[in-house]
Design an enzyme around this catalytic site. Structure first.
Site, PDB file in Angstrom:
ATOM      1  N   ARG A  39       1.123  -1.397  -0.036  1.00  0.00           N
ATOM      2  CA  ARG A  39      -0.393  -0.422  -0.185  1.00  0.00           C
ATOM      3  C   ARG A  39       0.844   1.484  -0.510  1.00  0.00           C
ATOM      4  O   ARG A  39       0.164   2.246  -0.251  1.00  0.00           O
ATOM      5  CB  ARG A  39      -1.013   0.347   1.231  1.00  0.00           C
ATOM      6  CG  ARG A  39      -2.393  -1.127   1.104  1.00  0.00           C
ATOM      7  CD  ARG A  39      -2.794  -1.202   2.190  1.00  0.00           C
ATOM      8  NE  ARG A  39      -4.535  -1.143   1.833  1.00  0.00           N
ATOM      9  CZ  ARG A  39      -5.024  -1.461   2.511  1.00  0.00           C
ATOM     10  NH1 ARG A  39      -5.349  -1.280   3.670  1.00  0.00           N
ATOM     11  NH2 ARG A  39      -6.668  -2.377   1.832  1.00  0.00           N
ATOM     12  N   LYS A 207     -18.577 -16.316   2.943  1.00  0.00           N
ATOM     13  CA  LYS A 207     -20.653 -16.289   3.383  1.00  0.00           C
ATOM     14  C   LYS A 207     -20.710 -15.910   2.453  1.00  0.00           C
ATOM     15  O   LYS A 207     -20.851 -14.800   1.367  1.00  0.00           O
ATOM     16  CB  LYS A 207     -20.408 -14.609   3.850  1.00  0.00           C
ATOM     17  CG  LYS A 207     -20.308 -15.383   5.664  1.00  0.00           C
ATOM     18  CD  LYS A 207     -21.168 -14.483   6.348  1.00  0.00           C
ATOM     19  CE  LYS A 207     -20.244 -14.081   7.854  1.00  0.00           C
ATOM     20  NZ  LYS A 207     -20.071 -13.311   8.527  1.00  0.00           N
ATOM     21  N   GLY A 358      -9.853  -8.314  -0.344  1.00  0.00           N
ATOM     22  CA  GLY A 358      -8.764  -8.673   0.620  1.00  0.00           C
ATOM     23  C   GLY A 358      -8.255 -10.484   0.570  1.00  0.00           C
ATOM     24  O   GLY A 358      -6.765  -9.906   0.285  1.00  0.00           O
ATOM     25  N   GLY A 381     -12.314  -3.768   0.861  1.00  0.00           N
ATOM     26  CA  GLY A 381     -14.223  -3.472   1.047  1.00  0.00           C
ATOM     27  C   GLY A 381     -14.722  -2.031   0.258  1.00  0.00           C
ATOM     28  O   GLY A 381     -15.470  -2.446  -0.313  1.00  0.00           O
TER      29      GLY A 381
HETATM   30  P1  ADP Z   1     -12.236 -11.921   0.022  1.00  0.00           P
HETATM   31  O1  ADP Z   1     -11.840 -11.071   1.205  1.00  0.00           O
HETATM   32  O2  ADP Z   1     -11.202 -11.891  -1.068  1.00  0.00           O
HETATM   33  O3  ADP Z   1     -13.648 -10.962  -0.688  1.00  0.00           O
HETATM   34  P2  ADP Z   1     -13.974 -13.032   1.557  1.00  0.00           P
HETATM   35  O4  ADP Z   1     -12.694 -13.065   2.915  1.00  0.00           O
HETATM   36  O5  ADP Z   1     -15.079 -13.039   1.199  1.00  0.00           O
HETATM   37  O6  ADP Z   1     -12.522 -12.911   0.274  1.00  0.00           O
HETATM   38  O7  ADP Z   1     -13.203 -14.864   1.978  1.00  0.00           O
HETATM   39  C1  ADP Z   1     -12.334 -15.587   1.897  1.00  0.00           C
HETATM   40  C2  ADP Z   1     -12.440 -16.285   2.535  1.00  0.00           C
HETATM   41  O8  ADP Z   1     -13.277 -17.480   2.440  1.00  0.00           O
HETATM   42  C3  ADP Z   1     -10.739 -17.675   3.119  1.00  0.00           C
HETATM   43  O9  ADP Z   1     -10.272 -17.361   4.826  1.00  0.00           O
HETATM   44  C4  ADP Z   1     -11.293 -18.509   2.832  1.00  0.00           C
HETATM   45  O10 ADP Z   1     -10.340 -19.614   3.864  1.00  0.00           O
HETATM   46  C5  ADP Z   1     -12.613 -18.603   3.142  1.00  0.00           C
HETATM   47  N1  ADP Z   1     -13.445 -20.332   2.168  1.00  0.00           N
HETATM   48  C6  ADP Z   1     -12.737 -20.498   1.079  1.00  0.00           C
HETATM   49  N2  ADP Z   1     -13.472 -21.703   0.955  1.00  0.00           N
HETATM   50  C7  ADP Z   1     -14.269 -21.913   1.686  1.00  0.00           C
HETATM   51  C8  ADP Z   1     -14.852 -23.367   2.181  1.00  0.00           C
HETATM   52  N3  ADP Z   1     -15.165 -23.898   1.032  1.00  0.00           N
HETATM   53  N4  ADP Z   1     -15.490 -22.954   3.416  1.00  0.00           N
HETATM   54  C9  ADP Z   1     -15.174 -23.090   4.465  1.00  0.00           C
HETATM   55  N5  ADP Z   1     -14.305 -21.250   4.170  1.00  0.00           N
HETATM   56  C10 ADP Z   1     -14.043 -21.252   2.674  1.00  0.00           C
HETATM   57 MG    MG Z   2     -11.843 -11.041   3.315  1.00  0.00          MG
END
Ligand code: ADP
Ligand code: MG
Length: 401
Positions: A39, A207, A358, A381
């Site tokens: 960053r 989620k 992230g 975010g």
């Molecule tokens: P980003 O930060 O890229 O937007 P998220 O925060 O939505 O992504 O999700 C990231 C998390 O999702 C990671 O910590 C990863 O371990 C979890 N994850 C991915 N696939 C699974 C799964 N099948 N079961 C549980 N957790 C998962």
């Molecule tokens: Mg995340």
């Protein structure tokens, strides 16, 4: 389409006092050592441009969550040092005092053409997140010109992002975007407004609920939306399948049912399951109809990797948010790595590839794919809110072109 806001390239900066909001919210070890300075390096083009115009550069950023109190644990001192090394000149960090937690008065006396002053943590003042007009006005006294280069903070209307921009504009002075902000907005905005097709979005992560607005916003715009990661199991559940101990977002089942009616949305055809959430747990590949009741899905399977990769490699625009599996455990990082590889090949075949989010950005960097993507967003975010189609207050407040 590109950013319809003025940038530092559109205005005269020579010898001016320029107040710049940057996003120096870097990850640190307990003692303060910076573990990733991406960053900071991302803000260098703007800082170097301002110095080349002999501007007096006054930088400000938040770091962590000091909750409106001066707390040495969240000092910007390690950042001042690192930035000084990167630009090859000293960076003056202002001292926080109870009456002036950001050190605004000190900045006034120390700012001089060709030098860099860094204010202390903007979140040392509770007025920052409250977007208080008092703090915004005090900050505005530092600015002949205000520049927002903090894409990662642009989704928040805070005193240092939105409030100060409004007051600087009211005073008839320029409030413009920095070069990083411009780059982020050009990539993400370009993908949403005028994508080269096929346009493919890949969504994963944990989620569904967090990503419902993104799915709703992207589905009408894309040619294909690939769903993976922990999110996929709520879609399986919505289709009436056994998901065992896999992640379930029960509140989102109805939403997933509706989305499954859209042919553009694709869910994994297979997945890798294990009896425990543990890297060393025994792994089995099963089809969507074969998830055992006592196991959980932790990655996409080889059939899905092949299918998704084909689609990604034929795309001309790809946006990726959310890992395909629990990539933090190496045995369940296979799907995430394969998608990164497919995207890298798409980039090399001329596609525009963008990673926002992230954890996805961290996965791509960690796996060594950073240089093979067109763009990795510095704002988790903020990129998510942008993909949801929400206006970013820190950008909206800037001068129109
Ligand atoms: P980003 O930060 O890229 O937007 P998220 O925060 O939505 O992504 O999700 C990231 C998390 O999702 C990671 O910590 C990863 O371990 C979890 N994850 C991915 N696939 C699974 C799964 N099948 N079961 C549980 N957790 C998962
Ligand atoms: Mg995340």
């Amino acid at each position: 389409m590109s950013l319809n806001k003025k940038t530092i390239n559109d205005i005269d900066l020579a010898g001016k006092r320029v107040l710049v909001r940057v996003d120096f919210n870097v990850p640190q070890e307990d003692g303060g050592a910076i573990t990733d300075d991406k960053r900071i390096t991302a803000a260098l083009p703007t800082i170097r441009h301002l110095l080349s115009q002999n501007a007096a550069v006054i930088l400000m950023s938040h770091l962590g969550r000091p909750k409106g109190k001066i707390d040495p644990k969240f000092t910007l001192a390690p950042i001042a040092t690192r930035l000084g090394e990167l630009v090859g000149k000293p960076v003056v960090l202002t001292a926080a005092t109870p009456g002036d937690p950001l050190g605004i008065e000190e900045a006034k006396t120390k700012a001089a053409p060709g030098t860099i002053v860094l204010l202390e943590n903007t979140r040392y003042s509770e007025a920052e997140e409250a977007n208080s007009p008092e703090l915004s006005s005090q900050l505005a006294t530092l600015a002949d010109v205000y520049v927002n280069d903090a894409f990662g903070a642009a989704h928040r209307a805070h005193a240092s992002t939105e409030g100060v921009a409004q007051i600087v504009k009211q005073a008839g002075k320029p409030a413009v975007a920095g070069l990083l902000m411009q780059k982020e907005m050009d990539f993400l905005g370009g993908a949403l407004d005028d994508p080269k097709r096929p346009f493919v979005a890949i969504l994963g992560g944990a989620k569904v609920k967090d990503k419902i607005p993104v799915i709703e916003s992207l589905l009408p715009k894309v040619d294909t939306l690939l769903v993976g990661g922990g999110m996929a199991y709520t879609f399986y559940k919505a289709a009436g399948k056994e998901i065992g101990k896999s992640l379930l977002d029960a509140d989102s089942i109805e939403f997933c049912k509706e989305m499954l009616c859209d042919d553009k949305l694709m869910v994994p055809v297979d997945c890798v399951v294990a009896p425990d959430f543990d890297n060393d747990a025994p792994r089995t590949t099963v089809t969507v109809n074969g998830i055992p009741a006592d196991q959980e899905g932790l990655d996409i399977g080889p059939g899905t990797i092949a299918e998704f990769s084909e689609i990604i490699k034929k795309a001309k625009t790809v946006v990726w948010n959310g890992p395909m599996g629990v990539f933090e455990m190496p045995n369940f990082a296979v799907g995430t790595r394969a998608i990164a590889e497919a995207m890298a090949q798409a980039t090399e075949a001329g596609a525009t590839t963008i990673v926002g989010g992230g954890d996805s950005a961290a996965a791509v960097e960690q796996m060594g794919y950073a240089d093979r993507m067109s763009h990795i967003s510095t704002g988790g975010g903020a990129s998510l809110e942008f993909l949801e189609g929400k206006p970013l207050p820190g950008v909206v407040a800037l001068d129109d072109k």
